[in-house]
Design a protein around this motif. Sequence first.
Motif, PDB file in Angstrom:
ATOM      1  N   TRP A 175      36.234  18.365  95.188  1.00 55.36           N
ATOM      2  CA  TRP A 175      36.104  18.236  93.728  1.00 55.36           C
ATOM      3  C   TRP A 175      37.419  17.834  93.067  1.00 55.36           C
ATOM      4  CZ3 TRP A 175      31.595  16.919  92.682  1.00 55.36           C
ATOM      5  CH2 TRP A 175      30.526  17.407  93.430  1.00 55.36           C
ATOM      6  N   MET A 176      38.537  18.135  93.746  1.00 51.88           N
ATOM      7  CA  MET A 176      39.820  17.610  93.244  1.00 51.88           C
ATOM      8  C   MET A 176      39.807  16.080  93.318  1.00 51.88           C
ATOM      9  SD  MET A 176      42.529  20.251  95.003  1.00 51.88           S
ATOM     10  CE  MET A 176      44.041  19.546  94.318  1.00 51.88           C
ATOM     11  N   PHE A 177      39.360  15.542  94.450  1.00 50.62           N
ATOM     12  CA  PHE A 177      39.279  14.081  94.597  1.00 50.62           C
ATOM     13  C   PHE A 177      38.285  13.500  93.593  1.00 50.62           C
ATOM     14  CE2 PHE A 177      40.631  13.987  99.372  1.00 50.62           C
ATOM     15  CZ  PHE A 177      41.957  13.951  98.996  1.00 50.62           C
ATOM     16  N   TRP A 178      37.161  14.159  93.463  1.00 48.82           N
ATOM     17  CA  TRP A 178      36.129  13.665  92.534  1.00 48.82           C
ATOM     18  C   TRP A 178      36.669  13.611  91.099  1.00 48.82           C
ATOM     19  CZ3 TRP A 178      31.624  11.278  92.091  1.00 48.82           C
ATOM     20  CH2 TRP A 178      30.947  11.376  90.870  1.00 48.82           C
ATOM     21  N   ALA A 179      37.307  14.719  90.677  1.00 51.87           N
ATOM     22  CA  ALA A 179      37.832  14.780  89.302  1.00 51.87           C
ATOM     23  C   ALA A 179      38.885  13.693  89.087  1.00 51.87           C
ATOM     24  CB  ALA A 179      38.417  16.163  89.022  1.00 51.87           C
ATOM     25  N   ALA A 180      39.716  13.435  90.108  1.00 48.37           N
ATOM     26  CA  ALA A 180      40.733  12.380  89.984  1.00 48.37           C
ATOM     27  C   ALA A 180      40.065  11.020  89.798  1.00 48.37           C
ATOM     28  CB  ALA A 180      41.620  12.373  91.228  1.00 48.37           C
ATOM     29  N   LYS A 181      38.983  10.783  90.528  1.00 50.22           N
ATOM     30  CA  LYS A 181      38.293   9.491  90.414  1.00 50.22           C
ATOM     31  C   LYS A 181      37.638   9.352  89.035  1.00 50.22           C
ATOM     32  CE  LYS A 181      37.249   9.307  95.361  1.00 50.22           C
ATOM     33  NZ  LYS A 181      37.316   7.997  96.029  1.00 50.22           N
ATOM     34  N   ARG A 197      44.823  19.876  88.836  1.00 54.17           N
ATOM     35  CA  ARG A 197      45.160  21.294  88.886  1.00 54.17           C
ATOM     36  C   ARG A 197      43.925  22.104  89.227  1.00 54.17           C
ATOM     37  NH1 ARG A 197      48.677  21.964  83.479  1.00 54.17           N
ATOM     38  NH2 ARG A 197      50.730  21.543  84.361  1.00 54.17           N
ATOM     39  N   VAL A 198      44.132  23.212  89.942  1.00 53.34           N
ATOM     40  CA  VAL A 198      43.036  24.148  90.182  1.00 53.34           C
ATOM     41  C   VAL A 198      43.500  25.515  89.702  1.00 53.34           C
ATOM     42  CG1 VAL A 198      41.415  25.094  91.850  1.00 53.34           C
ATOM     43  CG2 VAL A 198      42.423  22.846  92.252  1.00 53.34           C
ATOM     44  N   GLU A 199      42.805  26.049  88.718  1.00 57.11           N
ATOM     45  CA  GLU A 199      43.125  27.386  88.219  1.00 57.11           C
ATOM     46  C   GLU A 199      41.835  28.172  88.197  1.00 57.11           C
ATOM     47  OE1 GLU A 199      46.678  26.506  85.003  1.00 57.11           O
ATOM     48  OE2 GLU A 199      44.749  25.498  84.831  1.00 57.11           O
ATOM     49  N   ASP A 200      41.836  29.308  88.905  1.00 55.42           N
ATOM     50  CA  ASP A 200      40.613  30.080  89.103  1.00 55.42           C
ATOM     51  C   ASP A 200      39.546  29.135  89.651  1.00 55.42           C
ATOM     52  OD1 ASP A 200      41.963  32.300  88.071  1.00 55.42           O
ATOM     53  OD2 ASP A 200      41.513  31.671  86.025  1.00 55.42           O
ATOM     54  N   ASP A 201      38.429  29.022  88.969  1.00 59.69           N
ATOM     55  CA  ASP A 201      37.355  28.161  89.460  1.00 59.69           C
ATOM     56  C   ASP A 201      37.325  26.828  88.711  1.00 59.69           C
ATOM     57  OD1 ASP A 201      36.314  29.521  91.532  1.00 59.69           O
ATOM     58  OD2 ASP A 201      34.652  30.420  90.442  1.00 59.69           O
ATOM     59  N   ALA A 202      38.435  26.453  88.098  1.00 54.88           N
ATOM     60  CA  ALA A 202      38.443  25.258  87.263  1.00 54.88           C
ATOM     61  C   ALA A 202      39.320  24.171  87.877  1.00 54.88           C
ATOM     62  CB  ALA A 202      38.977  25.609  85.875  1.00 54.88           C
ATOM     63  N   VAL A 203      38.715  23.008  88.115  1.00 57.15           N
ATOM     64  CA  VAL A 203      39.485  21.835  88.552  1.00 57.15           C
ATOM     65  C   VAL A 203      39.648  20.933  87.335  1.00 57.15           C
ATOM     66  CG1 VAL A 203      39.519  19.819  90.069  1.00 57.15           C
ATOM     67  CG2 VAL A 203      38.484  21.953  90.865  1.00 57.15           C
ATOM     68  N   SER A 204      40.870  20.508  87.067  1.00 57.81           N
ATOM     69  CA  SER A 204      41.058  19.571  85.960  1.00 57.81           C
ATOM     70  C   SER A 204      41.971  18.439  86.409  1.00 57.81           C
ATOM     71  CB  SER A 204      41.635  20.269  84.725  1.00 57.81           C
ATOM     72  OG  SER A 204      42.906  20.795  85.012  1.00 57.81           O
ATOM     73  N   ALA A 205      41.609  17.239  85.991  1.00 54.58           N
ATOM     74  CA  ALA A 205      42.381  16.054  86.382  1.00 54.58           C
ATOM     75  C   ALA A 205      42.751  15.258  85.147  1.00 54.58           C
ATOM     76  CB  ALA A 205      41.570  15.184  87.334  1.00 54.58           C
ATOM     77  N   MET A 251      46.787   4.366  78.115  1.00 58.21           N
ATOM     78  CA  MET A 251      45.478   4.718  78.627  1.00 58.21           C
ATOM     79  C   MET A 251      45.515   6.148  79.148  1.00 58.21           C
ATOM     80  SD  MET A 251      45.180   2.981  82.340  1.00 58.21           S
ATOM     81  CE  MET A 251      44.897   1.428  81.559  1.00 58.21           C
ATOM     82  N   ILE A 252      44.386   6.821  79.015  1.00 54.71           N
ATOM     83  CA  ILE A 252      44.314   8.198  79.508  1.00 54.71           C
ATOM     84  C   ILE A 252      42.866   8.529  79.863  1.00 54.71           C
ATOM     85  CG2 ILE A 252      43.965   9.305  77.239  1.00 54.71           C
ATOM     86  CD1 ILE A 252      46.107  11.392  78.392  1.00 54.71           C
ATOM     87  N   GLY A 253      42.703   9.349  80.877  1.00 52.44           N
ATOM     88  CA  GLY A 253      41.368   9.827  81.239  1.00 52.44           C
ATOM     89  C   GLY A 253      41.482  11.240  81.776  1.00 52.44           C
ATOM     90  N   ASN A 254      40.463  12.050  81.539  1.00 53.43           N
ATOM     91  CA  ASN A 254      40.502  13.405  82.102  1.00 53.43           C
ATOM     92  C   ASN A 254      39.125  13.764  82.662  1.00 53.43           C
ATOM     93  OD1 ASN A 254      38.926  14.084  79.850  1.00 53.43           O
ATOM     94  ND2 ASN A 254      40.076  15.933  79.404  1.00 53.43           N
ATOM     95  N   ASP A 255      39.095  14.818  83.453  1.00 52.50           N
ATOM     96  CA  ASP A 255      37.821  15.306  83.971  1.00 52.50           C
ATOM     97  C   ASP A 255      37.980  16.765  84.350  1.00 52.50           C
ATOM     98  OD1 ASP A 255      35.058  14.439  84.651  1.00 52.50           O
ATOM     99  OD2 ASP A 255      35.586  15.240  86.610  1.00 52.50           O
ATOM    100  N   VAL A 256      36.914  17.531  84.166  1.00 48.64           N
ATOM    101  CA  VAL A 256      36.917  18.921  84.619  1.00 48.64           C
ATOM    102  C   VAL A 256      35.710  19.153  85.521  1.00 48.64           C
ATOM    103  CG1 VAL A 256      38.129  19.882  82.621  1.00 48.64           C
ATOM    104  CG2 VAL A 256      35.638  19.774  82.590  1.00 48.64           C
ATOM    105  N   VAL A 257      35.893  20.052  86.476  1.00 44.39           N
ATOM    106  CA  VAL A 257      34.788  20.480  87.333  1.00 44.39           C
ATOM    107  C   VAL A 257      34.821  22.000  87.368  1.00 44.39           C
ATOM    108  CG1 VAL A 257      33.772  20.430  89.639  1.00 44.39           C
ATOM    109  CG2 VAL A 257      34.943  18.395  88.769  1.00 44.39           C
ATOM    110  N   ASP A 258      33.695  22.600  87.027  1.00 45.65           N
ATOM    111  CA  ASP A 258      33.567  24.054  87.049  1.00 45.65           C
ATOM    112  C   ASP A 258      32.994  24.462  88.404  1.00 45.65           C
ATOM    113  OD1 ASP A 258      33.003  26.718  86.712  1.00 45.65           O
ATOM    114  OD2 ASP A 258      31.794  26.464  84.886  1.00 45.65           O
ATOM    115  N   LEU A 259      33.840  25.049  89.254  1.00 42.66           N
ATOM    116  CA  LEU A 259      33.393  25.373  90.613  1.00 42.66           C
ATOM    117  C   LEU A 259      32.397  26.528  90.638  1.00 42.66           C
ATOM    118  CD1 LEU A 259      36.745  24.978  92.616  1.00 42.66           C
ATOM    119  CD2 LEU A 259      34.848  23.359  92.413  1.00 42.66           C
ATOM    120  N   ALA A 260      32.151  27.154  89.492  1.00 38.19           N
ATOM    121  CA  ALA A 260      31.111  28.186  89.440  1.00 38.19           C
ATOM    122  C   ALA A 260      29.721  27.573  89.293  1.00 38.19           C
ATOM    123  CB  ALA A 260      31.384  29.149  88.278  1.00 38.19           C
ATOM    124  N   GLN A 261      29.664  26.276  89.029  1.00 34.86           N
ATOM    125  CA  GLN A 261      28.364  25.609  88.867  1.00 34.86           C
ATOM    126  C   GLN A 261      27.713  25.370  90.228  1.00 34.86           C
ATOM    127  OE1 GLN A 261      26.829  24.214  85.670  1.00 34.86           O
ATOM    128  NE2 GLN A 261      27.990  26.084  85.296  1.00 34.86           N
TER     129      GLN A 261
END
Length: 207
Positions: free
Chosen positions: A47-53, A99-107, A1-11
């Motif tokens: 948003w790190m917590f949100w992306a993980a969820k 991970r947080v790189e620049d304005d990008a959160v990815s889980a 099983m696998i899941g991913n999510d991204v959050v653009d902190l510039a939004q």
Amino acid sequence: MIGNDVVDLAQADTREGAQHPGFDRRVFDADERAAISADPEPRRRRWMFWAAKEAAYKALRRGDPRFVFAPRALRVALAEGGCGRVDTPAGSSLAVRVRVEDDAVSALAMAPDTPLEAVSEHVLSIGSTPGLPVDRDTLRAAFGRALGREAVSRGHTDAAVLERRGRIPSLRVGGHRFPVSISHHGRLARAAVLWQPGDPSRPRGVQ
Ligand SMILES: CC(C)(COP(=O)(O)OP(=O)(O)OC[C@H]1O[C@@H](n2cnc3c(N)ncnc32)[C@H](O)[C@@H]1OP(=O)(O)O)[C@@H](O)C(=O)NCCC(=O)NCCS
């Protein structure tokens, strides 16, 4: 099983105060809210917590189509460096890496015994205009091509096809079906592939 999510902190929808009143209370449990408040960068932590969820939800939903997203009940604990776990109400856990790189959160969320080298990620940048609408079909087609190239580089000789069951994607290569997760927000789009055929029907629990 696998899941991913991204959050653009510039939004704009990620800014402090842009969420509905009561958002944090609805989405995060007391420990998570305390960690957000104590963080020198509370917005980033939220948003790190949100992306993980969301990543965990996608992984769990793949294993069980009846799984309902109740974000507060998916409890996230992250160590320094963003590795951690998401505990489910049923008592099982997923491993998560945020991970947080620049304005990008990815889980990325996966079963705890998944070797990280069995997972690959593909990143697409949508351009520099936040909020620019993107056609999801175009995005999926672009990921389909990228995953097909990776399948070839991994020695697969059959044509690779990015398929969906409902909205849940996987990569079919000959007789194999590899789980795929796709996420898009703002300028960011990522796909994660688990190069282990098939999916267990349930998350495997850890104590
Ligand atoms: C499914 C969901 C997780 C998608 O997340 P999102 O942030 O809207 O969008 P993302 O770009 O990250 O993910 C979309 C992709 O997830 C995948 N996906 C969709 N439904 C899925 C599911 N049930 N299980 C696994 N993956 C799914 C698809 O690949 C989809 O891409 P597509 O639009 O090209 O089909 C989200 O819509 C959802 O249902 N969340 C839970 C619902 C909720 O209650 N949220 C608010 C809580 S306060």
